[in-house]
Design a protein around this motif. Sequence first.
Motif, PDB file in Angstrom:
ATOM      1  N   HIS A 221     112.645  29.321  16.906  1.00  0.00           N
ATOM      2  CA  HIS A 221     112.919  29.299  15.456  1.00  0.00           C
ATOM      3  C   HIS A 221     111.628  29.226  14.649  1.00  0.00           C
ATOM      4  O   HIS A 221     111.555  29.703  13.521  1.00  0.00           O
ATOM      5  CB  HIS A 221     113.847  28.124  15.105  1.00  0.00           C
TER       6      HIS A 221
ATOM      7  N   HIS B  34     105.763  22.817  15.607  1.00  0.00           N
ATOM      8  CA  HIS B  34     105.943  22.212  16.936  1.00  0.00           C
ATOM      9  C   HIS B  34     104.633  22.133  17.721  1.00  0.00           C
ATOM     10  O   HIS B  34     104.591  21.467  18.749  1.00  0.00           O
ATOM     11  CB  HIS B  34     106.990  22.987  17.750  1.00  0.00           C
TER      12      HIS B  34
ATOM     13  N   ASP C  22     108.725  15.275  10.700  1.00  0.00           N
ATOM     14  CA  ASP C  22     109.858  15.820  11.447  1.00  0.00           C
ATOM     15  C   ASP C  22     110.248  14.832  12.561  1.00  0.00           C
ATOM     16  O   ASP C  22     111.421  14.453  12.708  1.00  0.00           O
ATOM     17  CB  ASP C  22     109.407  17.175  12.038  1.00  0.00           C
TER      18      ASP C  22
HETATM   19 FE   FE2 Z   1     111.573  22.798  14.483  1.00  0.00          FE
END
Ligand code: FE2
Length: 427
Positions: A327, A352, A371
């Motif tokens: 994603h 990420h 996050d």
């Molecule tokens: Fe993510």
Amino acid sequence: MVVDRERFSDLICKMLSGKYQTTVASDGLQAVRALQTSPPDVIVVEMSIPGNGLRLAELVGISPKFNHIPVVLTSANPSMDIVLKAKDAGVSSYLAKPFRPSELASRIEQALTEPVVAPEPSAEASPGEQGAAAGAEGAPAVEGAKRAIRDRVKKIDGLPVFPATHAEIMKLAKSENATSEALAEQIKMDPSMLATILKLVNSAYYGLRKKVDSLKVAVSLLGFEEIANLVMSAQVFQGLGGYKNKLGLDLKGFWRHSVGTGFVARSVAKKLQTEAETAFLGGMLHDIGKVVLDRFFPDYYIQVMGLVKGGEMSIAQAEEDVLGLTHAEVGGQLAAEWKFSENLQNVIMYHHAPETARRYQRLVGLVHLSDVICRTLQFGSGGDMLVPQIDSAVMDRFALTEKGLQIFAETAKEDLEAAESFLLALG
Ligand SMILES: [Fe+2]
Ligand SMILES: [Fe+2]
């Protein structure tokens, strides 16, 4: 070869056996699995397979791993619409059924000799291209492949075009002489946006004593940047959301996670003296690639969700396994296509793996951190059950200790309360 009827596949295999080695898959998922284990030189796919032949072609076109493989699409129900969509998906050749064996053979031959065409260079580089532009990767083929992916992402069938008002608002936000009146004028051009903004401004989150029913007043109360950010996140949420799924991504949980990360990122940014408003937007939008994959590739995303259910695999790993891309990659390319600012593009593409970003590592690291905090506090759903580890380089970058992290997590609880009232206003 991806076909859903055995007799047909037997026939074609026999026909091609003298010259080619063939592997048969009966649906899109099997096909991607086969692509991962033994990538072919060419893919022949039927339009009617489970998982949709056109979607498979799109997936191949947007995957950095597969986008060099030519696709020949066959269909029993040819139409101009499919021909155009096939072209957008980057299909090398389109063949209407019934066709003669020699016709298929010549299309395969043609696909094998003609490279998958990369579109002309665009004026603005996507985050994945910036390194190449800076000479880090440099090879024209790599740049061409990245441009091709970006071009394919924007042509995913059904993907909304980002509203023109967004571009105008972003232009205004960058201009030094931007006025509240000019911003209000732009927003007014989109009545549903105007209603959403007033609803948010009057929500408990802002705690304004008097009801605000004029956009000009709202801008003067909250500031230009804050309103511009509200408009932008509301536009993305409205554009990409607004669909239903029975299986796949937990959409409610997804939006909670996005808003929560935005609020935590803004507050962490203030503490770390980094641009708070960009961090807010970055947090809000960091995972947009998930909705793109869930909405436009549902058959595949249901499998992704199945893989993460056991709690042993991260969503990014499952995406890589099922789709051959993550994603973050799709979201990053979409952000480039939608002309989000460069720092925002990097946040979405590298959240990420923040240290792999070639620019804006501080901002990317900050959103990564927020996050994880949001995931740890279980606000909304990140899609999987595994809370990712904070990248050690990010801990070092911000000189964060375990104790410092705990303090961040404690304050984040208050940020998430604010996010809750914001979500309530959004409805
Ligand atoms: Fe993510
Ligand atoms: Fe996330």
